[in-house]
Design an enzyme around this catalytic site. Structure first.
Site, PDB file in Angstrom:
ATOM      1  N   LYS A   1     -10.781  37.866  41.284  1.00 32.76           N
ATOM      2  CA  LYS A   1     -11.522  39.102  41.546  1.00 32.76           C
ATOM      3  C   LYS A   1     -11.933  39.785  40.252  1.00 32.76           C
ATOM      4  O   LYS A   1     -13.076  40.231  40.106  1.00 32.76           O
ATOM      5  CB  LYS A   1     -10.657  40.049  42.386  1.00 32.76           C
TER       6      LYS A   1
ATOM      7  N   SER B   1     -15.522  40.981  23.242  1.00 32.80           N
ATOM      8  CA  SER B   1     -15.044  41.580  24.489  1.00 32.80           C
ATOM      9  C   SER B   1     -15.876  42.805  24.861  1.00 32.80           C
ATOM     10  O   SER B   1     -17.042  42.678  25.211  1.00 32.80           O
ATOM     11  CB  SER B   1     -13.562  41.930  24.340  1.00 32.80           C
TER      12      SER B   1
END
Length: 457
Positions: free
Chosen positions: A171, A106
């Site tokens: 988004k 991540s």
């Protein structure tokens, strides 16, 4: 003097013609490579330590700064702060995923892509860069899960996991894709894989990462890595720098009190606890004015908790529910409603606590056990206060005339109608219908003005 002037003119002419000078070697005035550890989730404290280490290495003239990384990810705000610090650094930054068994998951992937040099130990992995707040990809309309694309570039399937997701999910994912791809493009790394690791959570072991141009080197230890990258040219700001690190000493950055304090108060559980204790302290001070100590401790805890929470991604609706819940439980003490307000307050308190942290990043959730413990303590204190209030209402009045009737006094002299008695630590005038002897105990039956009406026991 003339030679100096000619040399100056020559360099000026070369610059005007766009000639490229020889790369500058990163010798550094202190001749050392700085090493800072990123071990565990990335949060405000670790991000602050890394950014300060970059600044210190620049001021000391370090040859390079190495971030030795083993992280499952962390907070987006902290990750972006570190990435900005690396991109603006005036010293080469090297990310090294180590030791064996470590990972750059991540947020760690973004930091590795932003670094001038990215390296891994053999038994490590990198990837899984889908924003964790998005959770797992949503299912397709037919119920079958989406699969990661097979192949690269134009051969990849057209379907994407976020096509069936809501607009906000799209988004966030598209923003993360563009962000990581921009870093990959800047450092000349695999742009296509940067999209895969965000959209599909793709992950690579060290050998695959090197083969796919995700990292630059594989090295079993730091000395080997420094030896292999020695002489490599990297772009640092507007300069091209050649690394001179093979024989450099390694200066390990140690944590200080600032990092330790920040690490404590930005722990979600600690920040949450400080906030609640601060509120308890203020409530106790309002309930018993003049104690001072609860107010002082409460204000300190409240400020520390608020400072820690403002550095974390919190849900303000959850924070508001916590405050409303405590207010309802306190209101139950002063205006008993048979537990209705107290129960509603406890429910609001628990819901707000569960909603407080607006992230699913590993290590940044308030444990359910802690939430339950604080809810139970708060509800218990409320019930205790309610019980004390009820018992106080049922007790006989102990002040004023009503509190004096029925109590005993002692005769200070012999008298048959009026005389003096000792009651409540004072000398009182008394009246009686029957003779009273000195030292005799009498009972107060009523009060007329400042005279006690008594009768012998």
């Amino acid at each position: 003097m003339r030679l100096v002037t000619l040399t100056t003119l020559l360099f000026g002419l070369l610059a005007a013609l766009g000639a490229t000078p020889e790369p500058e070697r990163a010798a550094g005035t202190d001749g050392q490579v700085w090493l800072v550890e990123l071990d565990g989730p990335l949060g405000p404290a670790t991000a602050d330590l890394i950014l300060r280490s970059i600044e210190d290495a620049e001021e000391a003239g370090g040859r390079a700064l190495v971030i030795r990384m083993d992280t499952p990810g962390g907070l987006d705000k902290s990750m972006r702060a570190v990435v900005k610090g690396i991109l603006a650094a005036e010293v080469p930054v090297i990310t090294y995923v180590a030791p064996d068994g470590a990972r750059a998951a991540s947020a760690g992937t973004y930091i590795a892509f932003a670094s001038h040099i990215a390296a891994m130990a053999p038994a490590t992995n990198i990837g899984s860069s889908t924003p964790v707040s998005m959770g797992a990809p949503p299912p397709t309309p037919g119920g079958a899960p989406e699969e990661a694309p097979e192949g690269d570039g134009d051969d990849a399937p057209a379907r994407r996991p976020e096509q069936s997701a809501d607009a906000m999910t799209r988004k966030v994912i598209n923003d993360a894709v563009a962000y990581l791809q921009s870093l990959a493009e800047l450092r000349g790394r695999n742009v296509e894989w940067a999209e895969e690791t965000v959209r599909y959570g793709a992950n690579l072991r060290a050998s695959e990462a090197l083969e796919k141009n995700v990292i630059d080197h594989i090295a079993p230890d730091l000395p080997t890595l420094l030896s292999r990258i020695d002489g490599t040219s990297v772009t640092v700001g507007s300069r091209t720098v050649t690394l001179d690190v093979a024989n450099a000493g390694v200066r390990r950055v140690e944590t200080d009190w600032r990092h330790d304090l920040l690490a404590v108060i930005t722990d979600p559980t600690i920040a949450y606890g400080l906030l609640i204790f601060g509120i308890y302290g203020l409530i106790l001070e309002f309930y018993s004015p003049g104690m001072v100590f609860p107010a002082v401790i409460g204000v300190i805890c409240l400020l520390l908790g608020a400072y820690g929470l403002q550095m974390l991604p919190i849900n303000y609706a959850g924070l508001a529910l916590i405050l409303v819940g405590i207010a309802l439980m306190v209101a139950e003490v002063f205006t008993p409603t048979l537990g209705i307000m107290g129960f509603a307050g406890a429910v609001a308190f628990v819901l707000g606590s569960l909603m407080l942290m607006d992230t699913e990043a590993p290590g940044y959730q308030v444990p359910l056990l802690v939430v339950g413990a604080f809810a139970a303590v708060t509800a218990g204190l409320t019930l205790f206060a309610i019980g004390a209030a009820v018992r106080a209402r049922q007790q006989k009045q102990v002040a004023g005339e009503e509190g004096m009737i029925g109590r005993t006094a002692e005769a200070m002299e012999d008298f048959s109608e009026t005389g003096w008695v000792w009651a409540f630590g004072e000398r009182w005038k008394a009246s009686t219908d029957a003779p009273v002897k000195k030292g005799q105990k009498v009972r107060i039956t009523s009060i007329e003005g400042l005279t006690l009406i008594v009768t012998g026991e």
